[in-house]
Design a protein around this motif. Structure first.
Motif, PDB file in Angstrom:
ATOM      1  N   GLN A 205      48.062  54.167  12.117  1.00 44.95           N
ATOM      2  CA  GLN A 205      47.901  53.445  10.868  1.00 44.95           C
ATOM      3  C   GLN A 205      47.757  51.955  11.158  1.00 44.95           C
ATOM      4  O   GLN A 205      48.277  51.454  12.145  1.00 44.95           O
ATOM      5  CB  GLN A 205      49.109  53.651   9.956  1.00 44.95           C
ATOM      6  N   LEU A 206      47.056  51.283  10.296  1.00 40.92           N
ATOM      7  CA  LEU A 206      46.949  49.829  10.374  1.00 40.92           C
ATOM      8  C   LEU A 206      47.876  49.216   9.326  1.00 40.92           C
ATOM      9  O   LEU A 206      47.563  49.206   8.146  1.00 40.92           O
ATOM     10  CB  LEU A 206      45.507  49.375  10.117  1.00 40.92           C
ATOM     11  N   GLN A 217      41.915  55.559   4.552  1.00 40.59           N
ATOM     12  CA  GLN A 217      41.412  55.106   5.846  1.00 40.59           C
ATOM     13  C   GLN A 217      42.541  54.596   6.733  1.00 40.59           C
ATOM     14  O   GLN A 217      42.539  54.791   7.948  1.00 40.59           O
ATOM     15  CB  GLN A 217      40.368  54.005   5.648  1.00 40.59           C
ATOM     16  N   ARG A 218      43.517  53.926   6.126  1.00 36.87           N
ATOM     17  CA  ARG A 218      44.619  53.408   6.919  1.00 36.87           C
ATOM     18  C   ARG A 218      45.428  54.516   7.557  1.00 36.87           C
ATOM     19  O   ARG A 218      46.038  54.332   8.599  1.00 36.87           O
ATOM     20  CB  ARG A 218      45.540  52.542   6.038  1.00 36.87           C
ATOM     21  N   CYS A 219      45.413  55.697   6.972  1.00 37.61           N
ATOM     22  CA  CYS A 219      46.196  56.820   7.487  1.00 37.61           C
ATOM     23  C   CYS A 219      45.361  57.753   8.356  1.00 37.61           C
ATOM     24  O   CYS A 219      45.860  58.770   8.812  1.00 37.61           O
ATOM     25  CB  CYS A 219      46.802  57.623   6.328  1.00 37.61           C
ATOM     26  N   PHE A 236      46.104  68.832  21.366  1.00 35.70           N
ATOM     27  CA  PHE A 236      47.325  68.035  21.344  1.00 35.70           C
ATOM     28  C   PHE A 236      47.079  66.793  20.503  1.00 35.70           C
ATOM     29  O   PHE A 236      46.143  66.030  20.752  1.00 35.70           O
ATOM     30  CB  PHE A 236      47.727  67.624  22.759  1.00 35.70           C
ATOM     31  N   THR A 237      47.925  66.584  19.502  1.00 33.15           N
ATOM     32  CA  THR A 237      47.811  65.425  18.616  1.00 33.15           C
ATOM     33  C   THR A 237      49.029  64.538  18.798  1.00 33.15           C
ATOM     34  O   THR A 237      50.160  65.019  18.845  1.00 33.15           O
ATOM     35  CB  THR A 237      47.703  65.858  17.151  1.00 33.15           C
ATOM     36  N   LEU A 238      48.793  63.240  18.909  1.00 31.62           N
ATOM     37  CA  LEU A 238      49.894  62.302  19.063  1.00 31.62           C
ATOM     38  C   LEU A 238      49.763  61.197  18.033  1.00 31.62           C
ATOM     39  O   LEU A 238      48.659  60.862  17.590  1.00 31.62           O
ATOM     40  CB  LEU A 238      49.921  61.727  20.470  1.00 31.62           C
ATOM     41  N   LEU A 239      50.896  60.642  17.667  1.00 34.11           N
ATOM     42  CA  LEU A 239      50.951  59.545  16.703  1.00 34.11           C
ATOM     43  C   LEU A 239      51.274  58.260  17.437  1.00 34.11           C
ATOM     44  O   LEU A 239      52.194  58.208  18.260  1.00 34.11           O
ATOM     45  CB  LEU A 239      52.025  59.818  15.647  1.00 34.11           C
ATOM     46  N   GLN A 250      41.379  55.208  20.282  1.00 29.09           N
ATOM     47  CA  GLN A 250      40.511  55.851  21.261  1.00 29.09           C
ATOM     48  C   GLN A 250      41.078  55.690  22.676  1.00 29.09           C
ATOM     49  O   GLN A 250      41.124  56.656  23.446  1.00 29.09           O
ATOM     50  CB  GLN A 250      39.095  55.274  21.183  1.00 29.09           C
ATOM     51  N   ARG A 251      41.512  54.487  23.019  1.00 30.32           N
ATOM     52  CA  ARG A 251      42.118  54.271  24.333  1.00 30.32           C
ATOM     53  C   ARG A 251      43.397  55.080  24.486  1.00 30.32           C
ATOM     54  O   ARG A 251      43.687  55.611  25.575  1.00 30.32           O
ATOM     55  CB  ARG A 251      42.413  52.782  24.542  1.00 30.32           C
ATOM     56  N   ARG A 252      44.166  55.206  23.416  1.00 30.29           N
ATOM     57  CA  ARG A 252      45.426  55.978  23.475  1.00 30.29           C
ATOM     58  C   ARG A 252      45.151  57.434  23.789  1.00 30.29           C
ATOM     59  O   ARG A 252      45.858  58.048  24.606  1.00 30.29           O
ATOM     60  CB  ARG A 252      46.147  55.848  22.130  1.00 30.29           C
ATOM     61  N   ALA A 253      44.125  58.029  23.177  1.00 29.37           N
ATOM     62  CA  ALA A 253      43.780  59.428  23.454  1.00 29.37           C
ATOM     63  C   ALA A 253      43.297  59.586  24.889  1.00 29.37           C
ATOM     64  O   ALA A 253      43.698  60.522  25.603  1.00 29.37           O
ATOM     65  CB  ALA A 253      42.716  59.910  22.477  1.00 29.37           C
TER      66      ALA A 253
END
Length: 335
Positions: A205-206, A217-219, A236-239, A250-253
């Motif tokens: 989220q921003l 969009q923020r979510c 695998f999904t991460l927050l 994108q970099r986090r994934a």
């Protein structure tokens, strides 16, 4: 003749250890050491003192003595000292709450390390961190771990009071190759894909962007990466732990895919001594040519961990190695 392993405390140099173990690496924040002096000394320095550990004149660890175990009975007399490099205080101590907005990554890390006498350096072109908070009760290492995941970087100590910030490939190459039947004493290959997934999605989220984006969009900020070595469906999904934008997601994934792949393939090698053919210390974040017919390896690998051990009769280095591109950001992993 083997160089002395020296511990300097208060200007005095101590040598003559029965056994020594020193551990350093890129996947944990600070290095540690353990020294056993046996029964040869009647006096000993106290704990909680600054110290410097070196191989001859070459520095290994600057830090503190924090533990002493002294035994005197009819069967045994021994003293064991344990210590950590300066960055270890970040693992145990909490940091003051703070907020950073559009800040340089190194500036944030230096703000966390400054009270503990720890600085940071990097050769990377680092993007500004849009939003990062230090939480009440959070330790320095917890904050740095969260910051590293958010920014897709490794943050580790060089053992001498400075943190290194990096990702991608190392630019340093060892002059010494690791060769089965020559200088490799023993080796062990570990392949584990249980924590690797076929598809990674990072959500975030921003915060504070109500004027720029609609609530939906923020979510729904997201990034994706694939590991094509994993053939079956394993999503695998991460927050994200901090407020992020699409590029950071994108970099986090991609970072999650890279780190999982790196941890799923490890080569452990033991060599004699602590140095290579030119007298250079084995170090983490160095590329090393490796040739092993037993494991089917003939390529350059990356050292990510070194454990030095020594006694009066022999010294060894245990090296932990991964693929040379293990920490590169790739939308699709194919190694």
């Amino acid at each position: 003749m083997a160089e002395d392993i020296r511990l300097t405390v208060g200007g005095k140099i101590w040598t003559g250890w029965e056994s020594v173990t020193i551990r350093t690496g890129v996947e944990f924040l600070a290095g540690a050491f353990s020294l056993n002096v046996g029964s040869q000394w009647q006096g000993m320095m106290g704990t909680d003192q600054p110290c410097a550990l070196s191989l001859g004149e070459r520095p290994l660890v600057n830090g503190y003595l924090d533990k002493l175990h002294s035994v005197n009975d009819t069967d045994q007399q021994s003293r064991q000292l344990q210590g950590w490099d300066r960055a270890a205080d970040l693992s145990a101590c909490t940091v003051e709450p703070a907020q950073f907005r559009n800040s340089n990554l190194l500036a944030i890390i230096n703000a966390i390390g400054q009270p503990f006498g720890v600085t940071a350096t990097s050769q990377l072109p680092l993007q500004p961190v849009r939003w990062f908070d230090l939480f009440p009760g959070e330790t320095g290492s917890e904050a740095l771990d969260r910051l590293g995941r958010t920014c897709a970087v490794l943050i580790f100590s060089n053992g001498l009071g400075q943190l290194q910030v990096t990702r991608g490939r190392s630019a340093v190459r060892s002059q010494t190759a690791l060769v089965e039947g020559e200088n490799i004493v023993s080796s062990e290959l570990r392949v584990d894909r249980t924590q690797r997934f076929s598809h990674y999605q990072a959500l975030g989220q921003l915060a504070g962007m109500s004027d720029e984006l609609a609530p939906a969009q923020r979510c729904a900020i997201a990034g994706e990466a694939r590991d094509r070595q994993i053939k079956r469906h394993r999503p695998f999904t991460l927050l994200s732990e901090s407020s992020v934008d699409n590029a950071q997601c994108q970099r986090r994934a991609q970072w999650q895919a890279a780190v999982a792949a790196a941890r799923g393939w490890r080569l452990l090698v033991r060599v004699k001594g602590w140095t290579g053919i030119k007298g250079e210390l084995w170090r983490p974040w160095v590329n090393v040519p490796v040739r092993s017919g037993w494991h089917g390896i003939d390529e350059t690998l990356l050292v990510i961990g070194c454990t030095y051990t020594g006694s009066r009769s022999a010294r060894f280095t245990d090296l932990e190695l991964v693929r040379a591109d293990a920490y590169e950001l790739q939308p699709d992993r194919s190694d």
